[in-house]
Write an enzyme that holds these catalytic residues in place. Structure first.
Site, PDB file in Angstrom:
ATOM      1  N   THR A 246       0.845  -1.194   0.000  1.00 21.76           N
ATOM      2  CA  THR A 246       0.000   0.000   0.000  1.00 21.76           C
ATOM      3  C   THR A 246       0.880   1.243   0.000  1.00 21.76           C
ATOM      4  O   THR A 246       1.875   1.303   0.734  1.00 21.76           O
ATOM      5  CB  THR A 246      -0.951   0.032   1.213  1.00 21.76           C
ATOM      6  OG1 THR A 246      -1.880  -1.050   1.106  1.00 21.76           O
ATOM      7  CG2 THR A 246      -1.738   1.334   1.282  1.00 21.76           C
TER       8      THR A 246
ATOM      9  N   PHE B  28       1.159   5.082   0.898  1.00 20.48           N
ATOM     10  CA  PHE B  28       0.609   6.118   1.762  1.00 20.48           C
ATOM     11  C   PHE B  28       1.209   7.464   1.367  1.00 20.48           C
ATOM     12  O   PHE B  28       2.386   7.542   0.998  1.00 20.48           O
ATOM     13  CB  PHE B  28       0.935   5.826   3.230  1.00 20.48           C
ATOM     14  CG  PHE B  28       0.243   4.612   3.785  1.00 20.48           C
ATOM     15  CD1 PHE B  28      -0.938   4.743   4.516  1.00 20.48           C
ATOM     16  CD2 PHE B  28       0.760   3.346   3.571  1.00 20.48           C
ATOM     17  CE1 PHE B  28      -1.576   3.626   5.024  1.00 20.48           C
ATOM     18  CE2 PHE B  28       0.125   2.221   4.074  1.00 20.48           C
ATOM     19  CZ  PHE B  28      -1.048   2.363   4.800  1.00 20.48           C
TER      20      PHE B  28
END
Length: 374
Positions: free
Chosen positions: A279, A281
């Protein structure tokens, strides 16, 4: 005539086209010099529409009308890009409203992340800011954006994209809505675990809680079982719920770190089906700043709802030799079937090529916004 003679005729015509094109660009150079001296804008939509109507009228059939219109749209686009380049070289493009800094001031910064203790956002925050970071957490992404918007936090850490499940659309929409800007990014590996209360076994589980994207990322594993799946705002919230209710039939999909915080046991590791699941960020602040060594620019804009408009916007990256790395679209509220485009490309706001491309985009697009340089 045979084919060779016909090709010779085409070559002769093409030589004339090239010669006339260069003559036209020389005149465009003089137009740019005039606009530099008088402060006039490069892009004049009304003038271009009149020009297209005039050249269409010179043709003799519908096929040629369409072809000439496309040809002259390209010629005028190239003329504008030459003029933007000359404006840049003369220093007439002006300064972008962003300040370059050597380093972000993170030493005494207060950082907000969405979720509860143990969230992946917290892990990304610690990776970026260090273990000693002064932080607090909030329930929603909007709460996090409000925190930096009003100044109760200096930075926010927000998930924007997962390598398996795709973008976090809510974050894209709020980047356009708020006057907050991206100044950094952190990518972390995602390894979901199935967590249960101490003593629980897989046969006990009836309900699984997690964030919608985590459920999606673990879909192949979950398909092997007949468990009810319930979405939560955050993986850490799911782990906390299971820990608080102490129900052996409940489980959460979250990180092993979250399980440790809430006293849960790992019933199954690596339930997400992708071994490379990560992921991305973003680090967001309310200041218009960028690191001087930043290498990626994010922008968003709208385009006129007409044929070829997006193509013309993207050509600014081509002519300025800028590598576009990502493009996403999001629906525009209250305007059915119209979209806002989000683009990432390589570059720094101090680079002349970037300034040149942004100037052209700002003139020709609708509502362009620089989301950050990082």
């Amino acid at each position: 005539m045979d084919l060779l003679e016909l090709r010779e005729q085409i070559d002769t015509i093409d030589e004339q086209i090239v010669r006339l094109y260069e003559q036209r660009m020389n005149v465009c150079r003089q137009v740019a010099e005039y606009k530099i001296s008088t402060g006039k804008k490069v892009f004049d939509r009304q003038r271009e529409m009149e020009k297209l109507a005039k050249v269409r009228a010179l043709t003799h059939n519908e096929f040629n009308r369409c072809g000439v219109e496309e040809l002259f749209e390209q010629i005028m686009s190239m003329s504008r890009k030459l003029q933007y380049q000359l404006l840049s070289e003369s220093g007439s493009l002006g300064k972008l409203p962003f300040i370059g800094v050597d380093e972000l001031e993170t030493g005494k910064a207060r950082v907000v992340f969405q979720g509860a203790e143990g969230a992946y956002s917290q892990a990304a925050m610690v990776e970026y800011f260090g273990d000693a970071v002064n932080s607090f957490h909030v329930d929603t992404f909007r709460d996090a954006m409000n925190a930096i918007d009003e100044g109760s936090a200096d930075f926010a850490v927000l998930p924007i994209e997962n390598s398996t499940a795709g973008i976090v659309s809510e974050i894209y929409d709020m980047l356009q809505e708020y006057e907050n800007y991206i100044v950094g990014e952190q990518i972390i590996r995602i390894e979901h675990c199935l967590l249960g209360v101490p003593g629980a076994a897989l046969d006990d589980i009836r309900t699984v809680y997690s964030h919608p994207q985590s459920l999606m990322q673990s879909a192949r594993y979950l398909e092997l079982h007949h468990w009810q799946q319930i979405s939560m705002q955050n993986n850490a919230f799911a782990a906390r719920k299971v820990a608080e209710e102490q129900d052996r039939s409940q489980a959460a999909i979250a990180s092993e770190y979250a399980g440790g915080i809430y006293g849960l046991e790992v019933l199954q590791r690596k339930v997400n089906h992708s071994g490379t699941n990560s992921t991305r960020f973003i680090i967001v602040t309310n200041q218009k700043i960028f690191r001087k060594d930043a290498k990626k620019v994010s922008i968003c804009f709208e385009v006129p709802h007409e044929s070829g408009s997006l193509y013309h916007m993207l050509s600014h990256f081509i002519y300025n030799n800028l590598n576009m790395t990502k493009i996403e679209s999001r629906p525009i509220e209250d305007r059915n079937w119209e979209y806002r485009f989000f683009i990432d490309f390589e570059g720094n706001l101090a680079d002349s090529a970037v300034k040149n491309a942004l100037r052209g985009l700002r003139d020709e697009a609708r509502n362009m916004k620089i989301l950050g340089n990082y």
